[in-house]
Design a protein around this motif. Structure first.
Motif, short mmCIF file in Angstrom:
data_model
loop_
_atom_site.label_atom_id
_atom_site.label_comp_id
_atom_site.label_asym_id
_atom_site.label_seq_id
_atom_site.Cartn_x
_atom_site.Cartn_y
_atom_site.Cartn_z
N ILE A 43 0.83 -1.21 0.00
CA ILE A 43 0.00 0.00 0.00
C ILE A 43 0.86 1.26 0.00
CG2 ILE A 43 -1.61 1.35 1.40
CD1 ILE A 43 -2.84 -1.28 2.32
N ALA A 44 1.86 1.26 0.86
CA ALA A 44 2.49 2.55 1.15
C ALA A 44 3.90 2.72 0.64
CB ALA A 44 2.47 2.77 2.67
N GLY A 176 3.34 5.76 -1.59
CA GLY A 176 2.01 5.97 -1.05
C GLY A 176 1.99 6.59 0.34
N LYS A 177 3.09 6.47 1.04
CA LYS A 177 3.16 7.05 2.38
C LYS A 177 3.06 8.58 2.30
CE LYS A 177 5.61 5.00 6.12
NZ LYS A 177 6.87 4.37 6.47
N ASP A 178 3.64 9.14 1.25
CA ASP A 178 3.63 10.59 1.11
C ASP A 178 2.28 11.09 0.63
OD1 ASP A 178 6.24 10.81 1.93
OD2 ASP A 178 7.01 10.46 -0.10
N HIS A 179 1.73 10.41 -0.33
CA HIS A 179 0.42 10.81 -0.83
C HIS A 179 -0.21 9.59 -1.49
CE1 HIS A 179 -2.72 12.89 -3.05
NE2 HIS A 179 -2.47 13.95 -2.30
N ALA A 180 -1.51 9.48 -1.31
CA ALA A 180 -2.20 8.28 -1.80
C ALA A 180 -2.09 8.14 -3.31
CB ALA A 180 -3.66 8.31 -1.37
N SER A 183 0.22 5.48 -4.39
CA SER A 183 -0.02 4.11 -3.96
C SER A 183 -0.45 3.27 -5.16
CB SER A 183 -1.09 4.09 -2.88
OG SER A 183 -1.35 2.76 -2.51
#
Lengths: 316, 1108
Positions: A43-44, A176-180, A183
């Motif tokens: 995900i991230a 993805g951790k910074d912005h979806a 992801s």
């Protein structure tokens, strides 16, 4: 750490279903921490490319600049080579203006409506300078080699007569951790594999109607009745959602222990759906790579840090 | 259906136990819901305002003109108004048609000319001169009224005019701001109210109101004797004296008029005895007695209204009896008999109340209240201004006639000053102050700026009713929920706090009526067998089978068969021959056919209304007279948004009514071309998954104010206590709760007259072509900031210069820089959305900048569901840490389950269930109020079944895994979509801290308030704590060093403050005239200020210093 009992396990993967945007596989002989780490990384932390900087020169549409920039960012771009790209913050061969081949891809969009019919500006109007990084639906249309008039791409904005949109966008690598928008995963989830035991002796004491009501008590189709033997059989164990409805039903019928369901603690069934930025199988592989890199980073760390950690944990 | 009825009441006394039956029972009223959209299509949401205004323009104005038609200067010179009309709104200068949107953007008043046809003489010629279409002023026009350009336009035409088709109209645009005239609640006029006053006395009071007079007549009973109380008399007058003064000299006749029942006679006896003990037997004596009690001071103002004021002494009492006492009962040719009968009826009702306490009236009963609408309020203003204008015209004419050297014929129309009406109306509507000396009316806040925070807020504003009492009164009666407000006023929508229960809102289908023509109705009544009382003796009034017929508070006569009469009236009404609002009423085709009728509060008492045909139950079906169209209409517009409101604890619905108005969303279809001072828009507004019929009827599904969020009801991280919400970062990335704040900043290019004005110049550059100031970079070549530019705090918006002198010669004229800067939050990037340039009425050129700021939710932003459950964002968590289900569903936000037990918002739980079933089936579920029996709300059983079919648990609970550990959660989690509103309270607008900063001039202490970058006050309670703790140094630091330290020179001899002579480098005492014994010390500047202020009052504070 004197004991050198090996906790090493060799998880096994069995692929059930594999498509470009969907994958289902079993992960066995490991535990939740491993499965969850894989999920979280997917995900991230698997990098992709997404539009990060937009320079708008003309925008007379109904949506404002920020609105359009946000929408552009969320368009998934094919990011097969994202793993090899550089993060623009780490890139030392450019000054982040988007002209650098290692860290960014430039896009251009220019659309003007000149008819009375509403013009849909879609991802198909987004022209990339790098053919490897294009909106996923454009790639899909290219691959399937067929032009589907109903599939005009991802809608960005609608223009009416006289309205115009002209912009330059720069896509960058990110996670993805910074912005979806970075992801690659639409859905990544796993479940414990259920183990269902039917107490056949007890089951035989039930009438056919009771069996039927037992089967029906589960909201998902887990059990069925064998038309020949009239026995309750497990039809699809994985359809079970751990709702315990059947167990409650058995209890209410005065037959506790009729059905017993356990979650197998060491097997997981993964479902991965990709946004299209990275193909689902590649996503899993990339995730494992990222996970490896992270573990490497831990392993290669200065031993002093570990000593500190040991002291923290009570020292041994 | 049911309606608030304004004017006409036909009231039958002693109405028996047999309610009238409707003709035949309707076969199948199942689909009666279909009526509702039809009804609202015909009527619109704010028809009451528009109707009222239309009535004023078409009839009310004419009536006022007719009442004030003739103005005489002398017998031969006069001015007569013949006709009056209101035209279409247009701009006076270029004769361009005005549109509301144009007015909103260019700060103009949306108004039209009032023109009159007049006839006047100049005293010379015999023939009066006639003039048509003389303009006497401009009337602000209500949007969507009959004179508005939007009237009758369809959606495309409205779009062309820049108007939102969903905008209901019903407000004014005055000087560019939208103004609503609130509905005013008032006690019914001309109605007998039996009550107990503050001293425990039984009273019968009538507030009389006619075109000329407003008065209050009170009968009260003190020590078993009945008196009349009128402001014009110093003392209460015994009632028998009043009756005698009106010519009913015989006691027997009075008793007959009240009723022959001996019990009435017993109760009247003390009053009769008192009268005879005063030795008053004849009319003459009675009038003399009353003359003596006349109050000179109070009635001076009243005398203005007394028309038949004749001789000084005798006339007084008589004229008061004619004109003030029960003023609405007319006295024709000295015939006091109708007044006597009316007084007798009042007495009878008083005595009834004594005999049977059930017959007391309730002041809070909705049937005893009337609503005053914008039309009536504007009408009052207009009447006053029209009169003022005419008096002034007459005065000027008089003056002009006195001038000997006048040339040409006198033209009356030239003396009519058009500004009086124009400015008067504009001023009152824009300030909200209704100051009418003529009617002794001083109301404040009658009109308000239309709240455009959300579409529903604007609608709710238009249905608001402002209270008759002032808010400070601590009474519970008027605040309580009245059973009679069923279907008329929304039981949920009222503010919290001081105005609770006083400020109300109309229910969805309430209709407020305008006046009905009286004449034909009166004759209709007579032809239906009402016997005029004039022809009857006192004895006959209360004969066994006779019943009084009231008409607008007047006794019309009696009827012997009241049921027949009432039925006949109803039949006439149903056949559409007389106005539907005569007591009770119908709409469109159905209305004409008499299948649907409006019931007024008073008539509801005589009707048996069922909610559904099938629910009759214990009640005999044949006794039901009416069926409600839909029970959901008993709520108002704002409360109609709540799904399943009937499953919620009632205060929760009230809280939601307050919060729904603060929710961000889409305001109107033309929202992006509007220029409001502050506008909050939601980026991706959605329509609720769980809707109600009301939502569809009012168009909330098209202009939503919220988003459907998947909510997991569970505890997470501890950052969710006290109603805080945990939000999913990925959801926010994807646009959940994202909003646009648009602020307006106006810069005016002043015009100083004589072609002298400010100038706006291109940004100045130095010889290298670089801008001379860095903050000029967003300016365009015209010196005005360009749209689309990113603007930061202190950037220049307009490069403006103002002239220092008004020299005609352009060469010698000098200018100084007066640039305008953008004031914004430091560190935030905002964008100039639009720039509007126009000329206003004063030839000035204002420039409006609309500045846009897109915000994503942050910690502390306020959110709320539709069930009065508000909460702030407590923390934002990455998606991978969020719980997930094996289907891959991950919630958008997490709500703590502690929000449920004490709030008891079951409706929210059902909304979650219904929403979940809705998304899985791809349809919208309904949750209209009380809608389960009629199918307007889905039953929980059905929803559960729908969930099971899609493989969910019937309870809406899911099996979730922890996103952090990957292990299953301990409990099943109640999860599904709930419609969440983002409220306007955002941290960015509120957060504030300061180290050092500005100080107040006078006290040199830090300023107060966020807007002035003020300090945070250490108040007296905080100070008390520090004193109690003994932290003296801290107090010293907070109260002096960090506030207003100041060094003073104190003379140790006289104890007064001296000063420091900078030249001599020496301190000096101006009192002792020497510099010896001076000491230096620090004290708060405020303290020094206090000493000086005391000295200025001849109080001498002396400081006695000790060595420290």
């Amino acid at each position: 750490m004197e004991d050198t009992v090996s906790y090493q396990r060799l998880p096994k993967v069995r692929i059930r279903e594999m498509r470009d945007d969907f994958m289902k596989f079993e992960l066995r002989e490991t535990d939740a921490s491993m499965a969850n780490a894989l999920r979280r990384v997917m995900i991230a932390e698997v990098p992709t490319v997404a539009i990060d900087l937009v320079e708008i020169s003309v925008n007379s549409s109904v949506l404002n600049d920020e609105f359009i920039a946000h929408r552009l960012g969320l368009i998934p771009l094919t990011s097969d080579n994202a793993m090899e790209m550089r993060f623009s913050r780490d890139c030392d061969s450019c000054d982040g203006d988007g002209q650098c081949e290692y860290c960014s891809v430039e896009f251009h969009l220019s659309a003007k409506c000149e008819s009375d019919q509403t013009l849909d500006v879609t991802s198909a109007d987004l022209h990339s300078v790098d053919h490897r990084v294009v909106p996923v639906d454009v790639q899909k249309a290219f691959d399937s080699d067929g032009y589907d008039p109903n599939q005009r791409g991802i809608l960005i904005v609608k223009l009416r007569r006289g309205q115009e949109l002209k912009l330059r966008a720069i896509a960058r690598k990110g996670i993805g951790k910074d912005h979806a928008k970075w992801s690659p995963a639409a859905t990544v989830t796993f479940m414990y594999e259920p183990q269902i035991h039917i107490n056949e002796e007890l089951m035989e004491t039930l009438t056919f109607e009771e069996k039927e009501s037992l089967v029906d008590s589960s909201p998902t189709k887990v059990f069925s009745i064998d038309p020949d033997t009239q026995q309750v059989v497990v039809m699809d164990a994985e359809a079970y959602t751990y709702d315990e409805e059947v167990i409650k039903k058995a209890e209410s019928m005065g037959k506790p222990g009729l059905v017993e369901i356990y979650a197998k603690e060491d097997s997981f069934i993964f479902t991965v759906e990709s946004t299209g930025a990275i193909k689902a199988p590649q996503l899993v592989i990339n995730a494992i790579k990222v996970l490896q890199q992270k573990l490497d980073a831990v392993r290669l760390q200065d031993d002093n840090n570990f000593n500190e950690l040991d002291a923290h944990l009570g020292g041994s | 259906m049911v309606s608030q009825q304004d004017d006409m009441v036909s009231q039958q006394e002693d109405f028996g136990a047999n309610p009238n039956l409707l003709a035949a029972p309707i076969k199948s009223p199942v689909d009666k819901f279909q009526l509702l959209p039809a009804f609202l299509k015909v009527r619109g949401l704010v028809k009451q305002h528009i109707d009222s205004f239309n009535y004023f323009v078409n009839y009310g104005m004419k009536k006022i003109m007719e009442a004030n038609a003739l103005h005489k200067v002398t017998d031969t010179i006069y001015l007569r108004y013949i006709n009056i009309s209101v035209g279409e709104p247009y701009v006076a200068i270029d004769n361009i048609k005005l549109t509301p949107q144009f007015c909103r953007l260019s700060d103009r008043t949306y108004s039209a000319d009032i023109s009159v046809d007049i006839e006047y003489t100049d005293g010379k010629g015999q023939h009066p001169t006639r003039k048509t279409s003389v303009k006497i002023g401009r009337l602000p026009i209500m949007l969507r009224s009959c004179n508005c350009v939007l009237n009758g336009k369809d959606e495309t035409e409205l779009a062309k005019l820049g108007e939102c088709p969903l905008d209901p109209g019903g407000y004014f645009v005055v000087k560019g701001t939208e103004k609503v005239i609130l509905i005013q609640e008032q006690l019914s006029k001309n109605r007998i109210l039996i009550d107990i006053d503050g001293k425990g006395r039984i009273t019968a009071s009538v507030t009389c109101s006619t075109h000329e007079v407003k008065s209050k007549t009170v009968f009260f009973m003190d020590k078993e004797k009945i008196y009349l109380q009128l402001n014009q008399f110093v003392k209460p007058i015994p009632i028998m004296v009043v009756m005698k003064a009106m010519g009913t000299e015989s006691d027997q006749e009075v008793v007959q008029m009240v009723g022959r029942n001996p019990r009435y006679g017993d109760l009247l006896l003390p009053s009769i005895q008192e009268c005879s003990s005063e030795r008053i037997y004849s009319q003459e004596q009675a009038l003399d007695y009353m003359d003596a009690k006349f109050n000179f001071f109070k009635s001076c103002s009243i005398q203005l209204f007394i028309t038949s004021f004749s001789t000084l002494k005798e006339g007084r009492a008589k004229s008061i009896l004619t004109d003030v006492f029960l003023a609405h009962v007319p006295v024709k040719e000295q015939n006091f008999r109708p007044k006597c009968i009316y007084a007798a009826v009042m007495l009878r009702r008083m005595l009834d109340a004594i005999l049977n306490s059930d017959t007391f009236d309730d002041k809070d009963y909705v049937g005893n209240k009337r609503l005053e609408l914008s039309g009536q309020l504007v009408s009052l203003l207009f009447e006053d201004l029209f009169k003022t204008m005419n008096t002034q015209a007459v005065q000027r004419m008089n003056y002009a006639m006195g001038q000997s050297n006048r040339s040409g014929a006198l033209d009356f129309s030239r003396y009519i000053v058009t500004d009086i009406i124009t400015l008067g109306l504009e001023k009152s509507i824009s300030t909200g102050n209704w100051d009418l000396k003529r009617f002794r009316m001083h109301k404040k806040g009658v009109s308000q700026v239309l709240s455009r925070l959300s579409y529903i807020g604007a609608l709710g504003h238009m249905t608001r009713i402002s209270p008759q009492f002032e808010k400070t009164r601590k009474v519970s009666g008027p605040r309580a929920l009245q059973p009679s407000q069923w279907g008329m006023l929304c039981p949920c929508d009222t503010p919290e706090g001081e105005a609770c229960g006083l400020t109300k809102n109309l229910a969805l289908m309430t209709h407020v009526t305008t006046d009905e023509e009286e004449g034909p109705l009166i004759s209709l009544c007579y032809s239906l067998g009402v016997e005029d009382l004039a022809h009857l003796s006192a004895e006959e009034i209360y004969a066994n089978d006779s019943y009084l017929v009231f008409f607008n508070g007047l006794i019309l006569g009696k009827h012997t068969r009241p049921h027949t009469f009432a039925n006949a009236m109803r039949r006439v009404r149903r056949s559409g021959k007389i106005g539907e609002f005569v007591g009770f009423r119908t709409f469109d085709d159905f209305l004409h056919d008499g299948l649907i009728e409006y019931l007024d509060v008073n008539e509801q008492n005589n009707a048996l209304i069922a909610l559904y045909e099938h629910e009759a139950g214990e009640i005999d079906r044949s006794e039901i007279t009416h069926i409600e169209i839909e029970p959901l209409t008993l709520l108002g517009v704002v409360a109609g948004l709540i799904p399943y409101p009937h499953h919620n604890q009632s205060p929760r619905n009230t809280y939601q009514c307050a919060m729904g108005k603060q929710a961000m969303g889409n305001i109107a279809f033309n929202q992006l071309s509007r220029a409001d001072t502050l506008l909050y828009l939601l980026v991706y507004a959605q329509r609720p998954l769980l809707t109600t019929k009301t939502i569809e009827l009012v168009g909330y599904d098209k202009l939503g104010a919220g988003q459907n969020a998947t909510v997991a009801v569970m505890s997470y991280s501890g950052y969710d206590i006290e109603d805080a919400i945990v939000m999913n970062k990925s959801s926010l990335d994807r646009g959940f709760g994202r909003c646009i704040a648009m602020k307006k900043q106006t810069v005016v290019r002043e015009n100083y007259g004589g072609k002298v004005s400010d100038i706006i110049v291109a940004p100045q550059r130095d010889k290298d072509g670089a801008l001379i100031r860095k903050n000029m970079q967003i300016l365009g070549a015209d010196g005005i900031a360009e749209p689309g530019q990113i603007v930061r705090n202190n950037d220049m918006l307009v490069n403006k210069k103002s002239p220092l002198n008004v020299d005609k010669d352009l060469k010698t004229r000098t200018y100084k820089d007066t640039p305008a800067f953008f004031k914004g939050v430091e560190g935030e990037t905002t964008v100039i959305d639009r720039v509007l340039i126009y000329t206003d009425n004063n030839e000035k050129m204002p420039i409006k900048f609309i500045i846009r700021h897109v915000r994503r939710p942050e910690l502390g932003d306020k959110f709320s569901s539709r069930h009065g459950q508000k909460g702030v964002c407590g923390t934002i968590v990455n998606q991978e840490d969020f719980p997930f289900s094996e289907r891959g569903i991950c919630p958008d936000l997490i709500m703590n389950p502690h929000g449920f037990p004490s709030r008891m918002t079951i409706g929210k739980m059902i909304e979650l269930l219904g929403g979940k079933a809705g998304v899985s089936w791809g349809r919208f579920h309904y949750g209209s109020a009380f809608g389960e029996p009629s199918g307007n709300a889905c039953k929980v059983d059905d929803i559960s079944n729908a969930l099971i079919q899609k493989g969910f648990s019937y309870s809406g609970k899911d099996f979730l895994y922890s996103g952090i550990l990957g292990t299953p959660l301990q409990a099943y989690i109640f999860m599904g979509p709930i419609y969440y509103q983002k409220l306007k309270h955002m941290v960015l607008d509120k957060m504030h801290a300061r180290a050092k900063g500005p100080r107040v001039m006078l006290t040199r202490q830090p300023t107060e308030g966020r807007s002035r970058d003020g300090g945070l006050r250490l108040g007296e309670m905080e100070r008390d704590c520090l004193i109690a703790y003994g932290a003296s140094m801290l107090i010293f630091e907070r109260l002096m060093l960090s506030s207003d330290p100041y060094q003073v020179q104190v003379c140790q001899k006289c104890g007064l403050l001296g000063y420091y002579n900078q030249k001599l480098k020496k301190s000096f005492c101006s009192m002792c005239k020497d510099g010896e014994n001076m000491a230096t010390m620090k004290l708060p500047y405020a303290c020094k200020l206090l000493f000086q202020e005391l000295q200025s009052m001849n109080v001498v504070p002396r400081l006695k210093l000790t060595e420290a």
